[in-house]
Design a protein around this motif. Structure first.
Motif, PDB file in Angstrom:
ATOM      1  N   CYS A 208      12.624  -3.404  -0.294  1.00  0.00           N
ATOM      2  CA  CYS A 208      11.429  -3.587  -1.113  1.00  0.00           C
ATOM      3  C   CYS A 208      10.584  -4.726  -0.570  1.00  0.00           C
ATOM      4  N   HIS A 209       9.286  -4.584  -0.683  1.00  0.00           N
ATOM      5  CA  HIS A 209       8.367  -5.601  -0.171  1.00  0.00           C
ATOM      6  C   HIS A 209       8.462  -6.931  -0.913  1.00  0.00           C
ATOM      7  N   ARG A 210       9.085  -6.937  -2.098  1.00  0.00           N
ATOM      8  CA  ARG A 210       9.192  -8.206  -2.830  1.00  0.00           C
ATOM      9  C   ARG A 210       9.977  -9.240  -2.040  1.00  0.00           C
ATOM     10  N   SER A 211      10.888  -8.785  -1.164  1.00  0.00           N
ATOM     11  CA  SER A 211      11.630  -9.735  -0.330  1.00  0.00           C
ATOM     12  C   SER A 211      10.690 -10.417   0.660  1.00  0.00           C
ATOM     13  N   ALA A 212       9.724  -9.685   1.181  1.00  0.00           N
ATOM     14  CA  ALA A 212       8.740 -10.277   2.101  1.00  0.00           C
ATOM     15  C   ALA A 212       7.832 -11.253   1.362  1.00  0.00           C
ATOM     16  N   VAL A 213       7.479 -10.916   0.127  1.00  0.00           N
ATOM     17  CA  VAL A 213       6.667 -11.828  -0.695  1.00  0.00           C
ATOM     18  C   VAL A 213       7.451 -13.117  -0.926  1.00  0.00           C
TER      19      VAL A 213
ATOM     20  N   ARG B 270       6.014  -5.297   9.216  1.00  0.00           N
ATOM     21  CA  ARG B 270       4.913  -5.987   9.916  1.00  0.00           C
ATOM     22  C   ARG B 270       3.563  -5.566   9.349  1.00  0.00           C
ATOM     23  N   ARG B 271       3.426  -4.275   9.037  1.00  0.00           N
ATOM     24  CA  ARG B 271       2.161  -3.807   8.428  1.00  0.00           C
ATOM     25  C   ARG B 271       1.938  -4.470   7.081  1.00  0.00           C
ATOM     26  N   TYR B 272       3.015  -4.564   6.285  1.00  0.00           N
ATOM     27  CA  TYR B 272       2.872  -5.195   4.982  1.00  0.00           C
ATOM     28  C   TYR B 272       2.508  -6.674   5.123  1.00  0.00           C
ATOM     29  N   LEU B 273       3.156  -7.372   6.028  1.00  0.00           N
ATOM     30  CA  LEU B 273       2.848  -8.794   6.225  1.00  0.00           C
ATOM     31  C   LEU B 273       1.403  -8.982   6.689  1.00  0.00           C
ATOM     32  N   ALA B 274       0.912  -8.099   7.547  1.00  0.00           N
ATOM     33  CA  ALA B 274      -0.493  -8.164   7.968  1.00  0.00           C
ATOM     34  C   ALA B 274      -1.413  -7.915   6.774  1.00  0.00           C
ATOM     35  N   HIS B 275      -1.055  -6.948   5.940  1.00  0.00           N
ATOM     36  CA  HIS B 275      -1.823  -6.657   4.716  1.00  0.00           C
ATOM     37  C   HIS B 275      -1.824  -7.875   3.794  1.00  0.00           C
ATOM     38  N   LEU B 276      -0.674  -8.482   3.641  1.00  0.00           N
ATOM     39  CA  LEU B 276      -0.544  -9.648   2.775  1.00  0.00           C
ATOM     40  C   LEU B 276      -1.387 -10.808   3.298  1.00  0.00           C
ATOM     41  N   LEU B 277      -1.358 -11.019   4.585  1.00  0.00           N
ATOM     42  CA  LEU B 277      -2.142 -12.092   5.193  1.00  0.00           C
ATOM     43  C   LEU B 277      -3.638 -11.861   4.990  1.00  0.00           C
TER      44      LEU B 277
ATOM     45  N   PRO C  93       0.826  -1.221   0.000  1.00  0.00           N
ATOM     46  CA  PRO C  93       0.000   0.000   0.000  1.00  0.00           C
ATOM     47  C   PRO C  93       0.859   1.270   0.000  1.00  0.00           C
ATOM     48  N   LYS C  94       0.409   2.250  -0.760  1.00  0.00           N
ATOM     49  CA  LYS C  94       1.165   3.491  -0.962  1.00  0.00           C
ATOM     50  C   LYS C  94       1.610   4.140   0.350  1.00  0.00           C
ATOM     51  N   GLU C  95       0.733   4.167   1.337  1.00  0.00           N
ATOM     52  CA  GLU C  95       1.062   4.839   2.603  1.00  0.00           C
ATOM     53  C   GLU C  95       2.147   4.096   3.394  1.00  0.00           C
TER      54      GLU C  95
END
Length: 190
Positions: free
Chosen positions: A174-179, A136-143, A120-122
């Motif tokens: 970059c979030h791609r590493s979390a993906v 952590r926010r991104y992982l929660a969003h992904l879940l 997410p942009k924000e």
């Protein structure tokens, strides 16, 4: 000790030494062994097989032009590029969805956009700054929002040499590493 048992013992030692030597000298020629080192798939001695450890590549286009990106993907024998940007548009020539898809198709690489894997942009500035709360926010969003997209991606990685694309050249910001981490496979950043 009898001559026969002495000969058998020497033979056994020679076989053991030979095997040890083989494992040291040829371990880099085992299928998949050099993937973890980031060497191109073309450096392998055999094509990808189901028994090989699965690997996903990650790549950012920052500082690259489209020709450089395609050459890099081709060197690593990538078959499918999955765009994990929330919105696949770019001011950089060649990296918006339509132009990118077309250039990749010309190179024989399949393009897929998985909006559900986007950051997410924000959340992006904090993620780029390395703030743990942003990850952590991104992982929660992904879940919450990306489960189906992760499942589709997992299926793709199991059957095709795959790279995840986003903007940032450095995968750690970059979030791609979390993906990639969600896939449970080896990850190589290009």
């Amino acid at each position: 000790m009898s001559q026969r048992s002495l000969t058998a013992k020497k033979s056994s030692r020679a076989v053991t030494a030979s095997r040890a030597s083989d494992s040291v000298t040829s371990s880099s020629s085992l299928p998949g062994s050099n993937v973890m080192q980031g060497k191109p798939r073309s450096a392998r001695t055999s094509p990808r097989r189901k028994a090989d450890p699965l690997t996903v590549f990650t790549v950012g286009y920052e500082g690259r032009d489209i020709a450089d990106l395609i050459a890099l993907l081709s060197t690593h024998r990538v078959e499918t590029l999955v765009d994990v940007r929330l919105t696949p548009i770019s001011r950089k020539a060649g990296f918006s969805k339509t132009a990118l898809s077309s250039a990749l198709a010309d190179a024989g690489i399949t393009y897929l956009h998985e909006r559900g894997l986007g950051n997410p942009k924000e959340n992006r500035p904090a993620y780029r700054a390395g703030e743990k709360i942003a990850r952590r926010r991104y992982l929660a969003h992904l879940l919450q929002n990306g489960g189906d997209a992760v499942a589709r991606l997992s299926d793709i990685v199991a059957t095709s040499a795959t790279a995840l694309l986003c903007v940032e050249r450095e995968s750690s910001i970059c979030h791609r590493s979390a993906v990639a981490d969600q896939l449970g496979v080896a990850v190589v950043s290009l």
